[in-house]
Structures are given as C-alpha cells and as structure tokens.
Design an enzyme around this catalytic site. Structure first.
Site, PDB file in Angstrom:
ATOM      1  N   GLY A 240      48.124  40.937  25.708  1.00  0.00           N
ATOM      2  CA  GLY A 240      48.552  41.733  26.851  1.00  0.00           C
ATOM      3  C   GLY A 240      48.635  43.222  26.638  1.00  0.00           C
ATOM      4  O   GLY A 240      49.021  43.964  27.550  1.00  0.00           O
ATOM      5  N   PRO A 283      45.132  39.284  21.254  1.00  0.00           N
ATOM      6  CA  PRO A 283      44.642  40.393  22.077  1.00  0.00           C
ATOM      7  C   PRO A 283      43.276  40.087  22.673  1.00  0.00           C
ATOM      8  O   PRO A 283      42.436  39.447  22.043  1.00  0.00           O
ATOM      9  CB  PRO A 283      44.554  41.553  21.080  1.00  0.00           C
ATOM     10  CG  PRO A 283      44.283  40.865  19.769  1.00  0.00           C
ATOM     11  CD  PRO A 283      45.056  39.583  19.817  1.00  0.00           C
ATOM     12  N   GLY A 284      43.056  40.537  23.885  1.00  0.00           N
ATOM     13  CA  GLY A 284      41.751  40.392  24.524  1.00  0.00           C
ATOM     14  C   GLY A 284      41.246  41.740  24.970  1.00  0.00           C
ATOM     15  O   GLY A 284      40.366  42.348  24.360  1.00  0.00           O
ATOM     16  N   ARG A 321      37.947  43.883  39.331  1.00  0.00           N
ATOM     17  CA  ARG A 321      39.320  44.267  39.014  1.00  0.00           C
ATOM     18  C   ARG A 321      39.934  45.258  40.014  1.00  0.00           C
ATOM     19  O   ARG A 321      41.138  45.175  40.283  1.00  0.00           O
ATOM     20  CB  ARG A 321      39.409  44.824  37.592  1.00  0.00           C
ATOM     21  CG  ARG A 321      39.118  43.770  36.525  1.00  0.00           C
ATOM     22  CD  ARG A 321      39.494  44.241  35.127  1.00  0.00           C
ATOM     23  NE  ARG A 321      40.916  44.433  35.010  1.00  0.00           N
ATOM     24  CZ  ARG A 321      41.524  45.612  34.976  1.00  0.00           C
ATOM     25  NH1 ARG A 321      40.828  46.737  35.069  1.00  0.00           N
ATOM     26  NH2 ARG A 321      42.841  45.685  34.871  1.00  0.00           N
ATOM     27  N   TYR A 325      43.332  43.633  41.101  1.00  0.00           N
ATOM     28  CA  TYR A 325      44.502  44.192  40.421  1.00  0.00           C
ATOM     29  C   TYR A 325      44.763  45.659  40.744  1.00  0.00           C
ATOM     30  O   TYR A 325      45.559  46.295  40.050  1.00  0.00           O
ATOM     31  CB  TYR A 325      44.333  44.045  38.902  1.00  0.00           C
ATOM     32  CG  TYR A 325      43.970  42.664  38.445  1.00  0.00           C
ATOM     33  CD1 TYR A 325      44.737  41.554  38.802  1.00  0.00           C
ATOM     34  CD2 TYR A 325      42.845  42.440  37.660  1.00  0.00           C
ATOM     35  CE1 TYR A 325      44.402  40.282  38.389  1.00  0.00           C
ATOM     36  CE2 TYR A 325      42.496  41.166  37.234  1.00  0.00           C
ATOM     37  CZ  TYR A 325      43.281  40.093  37.609  1.00  0.00           C
ATOM     38  OH  TYR A 325      42.938  38.829  37.197  1.00  0.00           O
ATOM     39  N   CYS A 352      28.718  43.289  50.886  1.00  0.00           N
ATOM     40  CA  CYS A 352      29.066  43.279  52.315  1.00  0.00           C
ATOM     41  C   CYS A 352      30.567  43.113  52.506  1.00  0.00           C
ATOM     42  O   CYS A 352      31.036  42.138  53.117  1.00  0.00           O
ATOM     43  CB  CYS A 352      28.294  42.177  53.035  1.00  0.00           C
ATOM     44  SG  CYS A 352      26.522  42.403  52.971  1.00  0.00           S
ATOM     45  N   GLU A 353      31.316  44.028  51.945  1.00  0.00           N
ATOM     46  CA  GLU A 353      32.779  44.048  52.040  1.00  0.00           C
ATOM     47  C   GLU A 353      33.219  45.500  52.095  1.00  0.00           C
ATOM     48  O   GLU A 353      32.844  46.288  51.215  1.00  0.00           O
ATOM     49  CB  GLU A 353      33.436  43.379  50.827  1.00  0.00           C
ATOM     50  CG  GLU A 353      33.126  41.929  50.635  1.00  0.00           C
ATOM     51  CD  GLU A 353      33.976  41.030  51.516  1.00  0.00           C
ATOM     52  OE1 GLU A 353      34.997  41.506  52.038  1.00  0.00           O
ATOM     53  OE2 GLU A 353      33.602  39.839  51.660  1.00  0.00           O
ATOM     54  N   TYR A 381      37.139  41.764  31.092  1.00  0.00           N
ATOM     55  CA  TYR A 381      37.374  41.224  32.445  1.00  0.00           C
ATOM     56  C   TYR A 381      36.447  41.815  33.505  1.00  0.00           C
ATOM     57  O   TYR A 381      36.804  41.877  34.668  1.00  0.00           O
ATOM     58  CB  TYR A 381      38.839  41.401  32.853  1.00  0.00           C
ATOM     59  CG  TYR A 381      39.778  40.714  31.909  1.00  0.00           C
ATOM     60  CD1 TYR A 381      39.860  39.328  31.875  1.00  0.00           C
ATOM     61  CD2 TYR A 381      40.563  41.442  31.026  1.00  0.00           C
ATOM     62  CE1 TYR A 381      40.705  38.687  30.977  1.00  0.00           C
ATOM     63  CE2 TYR A 381      41.407  40.808  30.134  1.00  0.00           C
ATOM     64  CZ  TYR A 381      41.473  39.428  30.115  1.00  0.00           C
ATOM     65  OH  TYR A 381      42.309  38.799  29.227  1.00  0.00           O
TER      66      TYR A 381
END
Length: 426
Positions: A240, A283-284, A321, A325, A352-353, A381
């Site tokens: 994290g 950890p990532g 992301r 987030y 298309c958003e 990510y």
C-alpha cells in the site's frame, strides 16, 4: 522540462535537446518502433526500488503485489533481485510460475479462493493467506501446509474509499474474534500457522494509519498467546505504499516507510511481551509504478471557449484509474520538452464516454496533431486494469536499459479480440 516534473519519471529519464529519453532511448524512437499507446518500463528503476525495499526489511520477505502488473519478464527481473510474488488468482499464479516462482517465494491471497485455486497453491507449496471462516479446513483438505491469517483491526486508511481494506466491515480478512477462531481451527486441522496478515489500503502517503495498525496487530497477537497459546512467527504487513503521480502529490519514499514499518513492528511486539516476528511486506505500486511511463499520440485538438481538448489514442481502456480513483496525472510533450509549456489543456481519451478524461488540467506547448505525450508514474494498475472497451486493443510494453528497448508484452490485435468469439451459425 521543469525539474519537479522530471522527478516523477524513472531514474534514467533525461532531456536531450527537446527530447525525453528513457533508459537511453528517445521517446520518439520508442513510439516509432513500437507504436502508441506504449508503456515503457525502466529496468534500472525497477532494480533500484527492489533492492531498497529488500534492504529495508532486513531478513524479512518482500513479495511483489502481482496485481499491480502481471508480466513474466518483470516478474523474472524482480525474482532475480530476491523479491517474491503475491498472487490472488489462478491467472496471477500462472504468471508467477512462468517466471520461475515456487514454494516459499509465493504468497497466495483472495477473499473467495475456490478449491481448484487452493489445490494449485498446495501443488506449489505456497504460503496461503486464510481470509474466510472455513478456509482453514478447505485449505488443509486441498493439501496446503503453510498459512497466514488475515485480520482486520479496524483502522481507516486515509485513501480513496475503493482501496481501503483494513476497516471493520471490509470484505477482506476477519475481525479479531473471528480471526482467533480461524487460527484455532487451522491449528486443529494440522496447518502450520506461520503468523498474521494485515493490509489497510493502497496509495498510503504517510505512516500514521499503518503505525496504528501494527500496534493493534501486536495487541491481537498477545490475545492469541493468552487464549490459544499461539504466537506468530511472521507479521505480514501487506503493502500500500504510495507514489507521486503529479508534482502536488505527497508520498514518503517506500523504502523509508518499509524500514519504519519493520522497526515499529519490532517495538510493538516487544512491548506486548512477544517474540519479535519476521516482517513480510507486499509492495506493488511502489515497486513498479514510478518505473513506468505511458506514451500517447495526439490525434485531435479542439480549441473551445470553455477549454482546449487534446485527444490521444488511448484513455480509460489502458488507464482507468482517473475514473475509478480520481487519480491525478500529469504529462509532457515528449518531443517538445525544450519548449515553454504555456497552454492549459485537458487530455481526453478516445472512448465514447464524457468521463474518459486522463488529465483535467495540464500545461503543454501549444498542442498539435501528432504530438507525443508522456505520462509518468503509470507502471502500476494501468495495463493490469486495462480493458477492450470500444473494441480497443491493449497496449504493448517495453523494458528499456542502456539504450536498448526490449518488448515484454506485444500489442493486442483485433484478431486476438475475435479469437474468443464463438460462431455457431450452421
């Protein structure tokens, strides 16, 4: 390029005239040879961050959170630096196996592990993190031998609500009373319960919440000694650690946080009258995030009264992301870094958003069709969460070092997308 922005890029990033150079290869050459969007990983940065974290934990274990970027070549690189793999699905386990991981290098997670996944974990002799009330019995039946028990100690991390995991009511782990029952049950069926696992959330900018978590974990361990006669040999503190995605974002260095976590655990367990356990970390983002840069090609520029839109050839399909987030990124014009960034623009994706916006506000040189944009801190990510929305193929990835770019993930093709379709007509 502003020095503060350059700090967000990998360690080998430099400016040569008007050109951004990564790992000794110019951004323009990378885009020309491999196309865009393209995620560029810096090998030197990956190795440096791995070594710093290994040093920080001393004799403990560091397992890469594979969910951040499951890639065989990156996993091989990290394994060569003594890093293990934390996996949460059969697919992630397959990536880790392909990279050579086995046995105690592997930590297996998941809040809903099916029998097949547990059997696979057992076949690899992996350490399994028990996450549910009946999982000890099911793990033993599948042949698992070593386990940790995940406990939620009720700390709310100061991060986005979608990536908080250590609070009461979380779908992950068990509160203390149920966790004690799980430990007792796991011991009864003959499992080697190595210790405890906690993880309170992702993208943590400081240590306050983790410090409180570690103190509560030590207290919980003491209660297990008093009620079960069992004490942990391992304290897995999860991962994290946050990184900086833009110049205004704060994040303490991951190795510094890791060293502080180890020392805090040693102190907390000793003060609780317990033998100090071996500290593990997972950890990532902090390993691979700062090593990655995404290159996009500008396709359209719209000068509107309200704002200037710069549309690129990727978007929420290769980096969701910002939508998930509220992540805030920055960008530079990779082949025009010597020019003044004087125009405030918004970088939109091609989907298309209306919400497909990569960066709300960033200053660039007056944008033109064909410009190459580089977005730093995108190594975690992004590709891991990429999709085929609008039938868009997922990007390629390369690893750069000493002037050489090596393809580590090929670009998907439309044929790849159609291959999964079933045509039963006739």
């Amino acid at each position: 390029m502003d020095a503060a922005v350059l700090e967000l890029f990998p360690a080998t990033a430099r400016v040569d005239g008007s050109e951004l150079v990564l790992g000794g290869v110019s951004a323009s050459e990378l885009a020309l040879v491999h196309g865009t969007p393209l995620v560029v990983y810096c090998e030197e940065t990956l190795r440096a961050r791995a070594r710093a974290l290994k040093t920080a934990v001393g004799g403990g274990h560091v397992a890469f959170g594979t969910k951040a970027f499951a890639n065989v070549e990156v996993l091989k690189l990290l394994r060569s630096e003594g890093i293990g793999a934390d996996v949460a699905s059969s697919g992630e386990l397959a990536f880790a196996r392909a990279a050579g991981f086995s046995g105690d290098e592997l930590v297996v997670h998941g809040n809903n592990k099916d029998g097949a996944f547990l059997t696979e974990a057992a076949a690899e002799n992996a350490t399994v993190v028990l996450d549910g009330p009946d999982e000890g019995r099911r793990a033993a039946a599948a042949g698992v031998r070593r386990v940790l028990v995940r406990v939620t100690v009720g700390v709310d991390a100061d991060t986005h609500e979608a990536i908080r995991t250590g609070h009461h009511g979380s779908k992950f782990g068990l509160p203390p009373a149920q966790a004690r029952e799980l430990i007792a049950g796991a011991l009864d069926v003959g499992l080697d319960v190595l210790g405890l696992h906690v993880h309170i959330g992702s993208q943590l900018a400081d240590f306050d919440a983790q410090a409180e978590t570690i103190v509560r974990l030590a207290s919980f361990a003491a209660s297990c000694r008093d009620t079960l006669g069992w004490t942990p040999r391992v304290a897995d503190l999860g991962g994290g650690f946050g990184i900086r995605h833009n110049v205004d974002e704060h994040a303490t260095d991951a190795a510094e946080l890791a060293a502080t976590a180890v020392e805090t655990a040693r102190t907390a367990f000793a003060e609780a009258g317990l033998e100090v356990p071996e500290v593990w970390l997972e950890p990532g983002r902090s390993l691979v995030g700062p090593a990655g840069v995404t290159l996009y090609r500008v396709g359209a520029v719209k000068q509107l009264p309200e704002r200037t839109w710069v549309a690129v050839d990727g978007g929420m399909s290769d980096n969701p992301r910002p939508q998930l987030y509220d992540a805030v990124y920055t960008a530079v014009a990779a082949a025009r870094v010597g020019e003044g960034a004087t125009q405030r623009v918004s970088v939109a994706g091609m989907h298309c958003e209306s919400g497909d916006v990569l960066i709300d506000d960033v200053f660039l040189p007056a944008p033109e069709r064909g410009d190459l944009l580089a977005v730093p801190a995108t190594g975690a990510y992004t590709l891991a969460m990429a999709s085929n929305y609008n039938g868009v193929t997922r990007p390629a990835a390369v690893l750069v070092r000493d002037g050489v770019a090596r393809l580590i993930r090929r670009r998907e093709t439309v044929e790849d997308l159609l291959r999964a379709e079933v045509d039963d007509a006739g």
